[in-house]
Design a protein around this motif. Sequence first.
Motif, PDB file in Angstrom:
ATOM      1  N   ILE A   1      55.008  41.143  30.939  1.00  0.00           N
ATOM      2  CA  ILE A   1      54.330  40.231  31.847  1.00  0.00           C
ATOM      3  C   ILE A   1      54.609  40.643  33.292  1.00  0.00           C
ATOM      4  N   GLY A   2      53.665  40.366  34.148  1.00  0.00           N
ATOM      5  CA  GLY A   2      53.848  40.631  35.571  1.00  0.00           C
ATOM      6  C   GLY A   2      54.121  39.328  36.284  1.00  0.00           C
ATOM      7  N   ALA A   3      53.171  38.874  37.052  1.00  0.00           N
ATOM      8  CA  ALA A   3      53.299  37.624  37.799  1.00  0.00           C
ATOM      9  C   ALA A   3      53.144  36.424  36.858  1.00  0.00           C
ATOM     10  N   PRO A   4      53.709  35.270  37.219  1.00  0.00           N
ATOM     11  CA  PRO A   4      53.414  34.057  36.448  1.00  0.00           C
ATOM     12  C   PRO A   4      51.907  33.810  36.425  1.00  0.00           C
ATOM     13  N   PRO A   5      51.399  33.218  35.351  1.00  0.00           N
ATOM     14  CA  PRO A   5      49.956  33.009  35.230  1.00  0.00           C
ATOM     15  C   PRO A   5      49.419  32.002  36.245  1.00  0.00           C
ATOM     16  N   VAL A   6      48.117  32.129  36.513  1.00  0.00           N
ATOM     17  CA  VAL A   6      47.413  31.243  37.440  1.00  0.00           C
ATOM     18  C   VAL A   6      46.261  30.596  36.679  1.00  0.00           C
ATOM     19  N   LEU A   7      46.114  29.282  36.797  1.00  0.00           N
ATOM     20  CA  LEU A   7      45.039  28.576  36.115  1.00  0.00           C
ATOM     21  C   LEU A   7      43.721  28.794  36.846  1.00  0.00           C
TER      22      LEU A   7
ATOM     23  N   ARG B   1      44.076  43.504  46.931  1.00  0.00           N
ATOM     24  CA  ARG B   1      43.191  42.351  46.998  1.00  0.00           C
ATOM     25  C   ARG B   1      42.025  42.584  46.041  1.00  0.00           C
ATOM     26  N   VAL B   2      41.690  41.557  45.276  1.00  0.00           N
ATOM     27  CA  VAL B   2      40.516  41.620  44.407  1.00  0.00           C
ATOM     28  C   VAL B   2      39.727  40.336  44.596  1.00  0.00           C
ATOM     29  N   ALA B   3      38.422  40.459  44.710  1.00  0.00           N
ATOM     30  CA  ALA B   3      37.574  39.279  44.866  1.00  0.00           C
ATOM     31  C   ALA B   3      37.610  38.452  43.581  1.00  0.00           C
TER      32      ALA B   3
ATOM     33  N   GLY C   1      41.585  31.856  49.386  1.00  0.00           N
ATOM     34  CA  GLY C   1      40.148  31.809  49.648  1.00  0.00           C
ATOM     35  C   GLY C   1      39.377  32.362  48.467  1.00  0.00           C
ATOM     36  N   GLY C   2      38.555  33.370  48.729  1.00  0.00           N
ATOM     37  CA  GLY C   2      37.736  33.966  47.670  1.00  0.00           C
ATOM     38  C   GLY C   2      38.379  35.162  47.012  1.00  0.00           C
ATOM     39  N   ASP C   3      39.671  35.354  47.234  1.00  0.00           N
ATOM     40  CA  ASP C   3      40.362  36.530  46.702  1.00  0.00           C
ATOM     41  C   ASP C   3      41.610  36.151  45.919  1.00  0.00           C
ATOM     42  N   TYR C   4      42.065  37.102  45.100  1.00  0.00           N
ATOM     43  CA  TYR C   4      43.412  37.080  44.549  1.00  0.00           C
ATOM     44  C   TYR C   4      44.178  38.193  45.248  1.00  0.00           C
ATOM     45  N   LEU C   5      45.372  37.871  45.709  1.00  0.00           N
ATOM     46  CA  LEU C   5      46.265  38.872  46.274  1.00  0.00           C
ATOM     47  C   LEU C   5      47.289  39.218  45.204  1.00  0.00           C
ATOM     48  N   VAL C   6      47.419  40.500  44.932  1.00  0.00           N
ATOM     49  CA  VAL C   6      48.350  40.979  43.922  1.00  0.00           C
ATOM     50  C   VAL C   6      49.472  41.717  44.646  1.00  0.00           C
ATOM     51  N   TYR C   7      50.686  41.233  44.487  1.00  0.00           N
ATOM     52  CA  TYR C   7      51.850  41.912  45.037  1.00  0.00           C
ATOM     53  C   TYR C   7      52.439  42.750  43.908  1.00  0.00           C
ATOM     54  N   TYR C   8      52.698  44.027  44.194  1.00  0.00           N
ATOM     55  CA  TYR C   8      53.141  44.908  43.117  1.00  0.00           C
ATOM     56  C   TYR C   8      54.131  45.942  43.629  1.00  0.00           C
ATOM     57  N   GLY C   9      54.944  46.417  42.701  1.00  0.00           N
ATOM     58  CA  GLY C   9      55.874  47.486  42.995  1.00  0.00           C
ATOM     59  C   GLY C   9      55.198  48.821  42.772  1.00  0.00           C
ATOM     60  N   GLY C  10      55.522  49.795  43.620  1.00  0.00           N
ATOM     61  CA  GLY C  10      55.003  51.146  43.482  1.00  0.00           C
ATOM     62  C   GLY C  10      56.139  52.121  43.261  1.00  0.00           C
TER      63      GLY C  10
END
Length: 195
Positions: free
Chosen positions: A86-92, A177-179, A159-168
């Motif tokens: 699993i990555g981030a906690p889920p979002v409804l 960012r994904v719409a 807003g109209g996006d999901y921001l994904v924070y991730y390790g590289g």
Amino acid sequence: PWRTRVARLTTTNFRTFERHGLVFTDEVDDKDAALFPEKIKGRYYLFHRRNLAIVLASSTDLQHWREEGPVLEPAHGGWHNDRLGIGAPPVLTELGWLVLYHARDSHGVYRVGALVLDANDPRRMVAHLPEPLLEPRETYEKVGVVPNVVFACGLVELGGDYLVYYGGADKVLAGARVAKAELMGALRRSMNSVG
């Protein structure tokens, strides 16, 4: 062995913490845990990893847990054939619980995938993207402590996006960012192939 375990702690101020011990006490390595942000039909739900798969457990009191079974297991061939977590906690969302996860292939490349679980029964998958949402492309994702890694750590709706924070590459923290409309559309199209 890593000898990793899932433990629980609580805080009211994020400065001091109270430890509550291990969530699962058996002698199996366990990691990649994420608690759902709210109860579902009176139960808490928790993701964790067992046998290289994403597994779901539930509890009424956060003390005693019941295994609900795997949510997603490694697939033969393709981009997620070695291990999942699993990555981030889920979002409804309007489709159900949006879940970002990481998957490693047999060449050691980590990618981020997306799926949706039923809003009222998170044991049931309703959508799953067949291709990764994010994969290593930039130098900071390919070169580092562990090469070729993108690993989602946080998911925020803005807003109209999901921001994904991730390790590289296990070296840096990055953001993507994904719409929402684009991601929900792709997940909606995948709903016919799930099940």
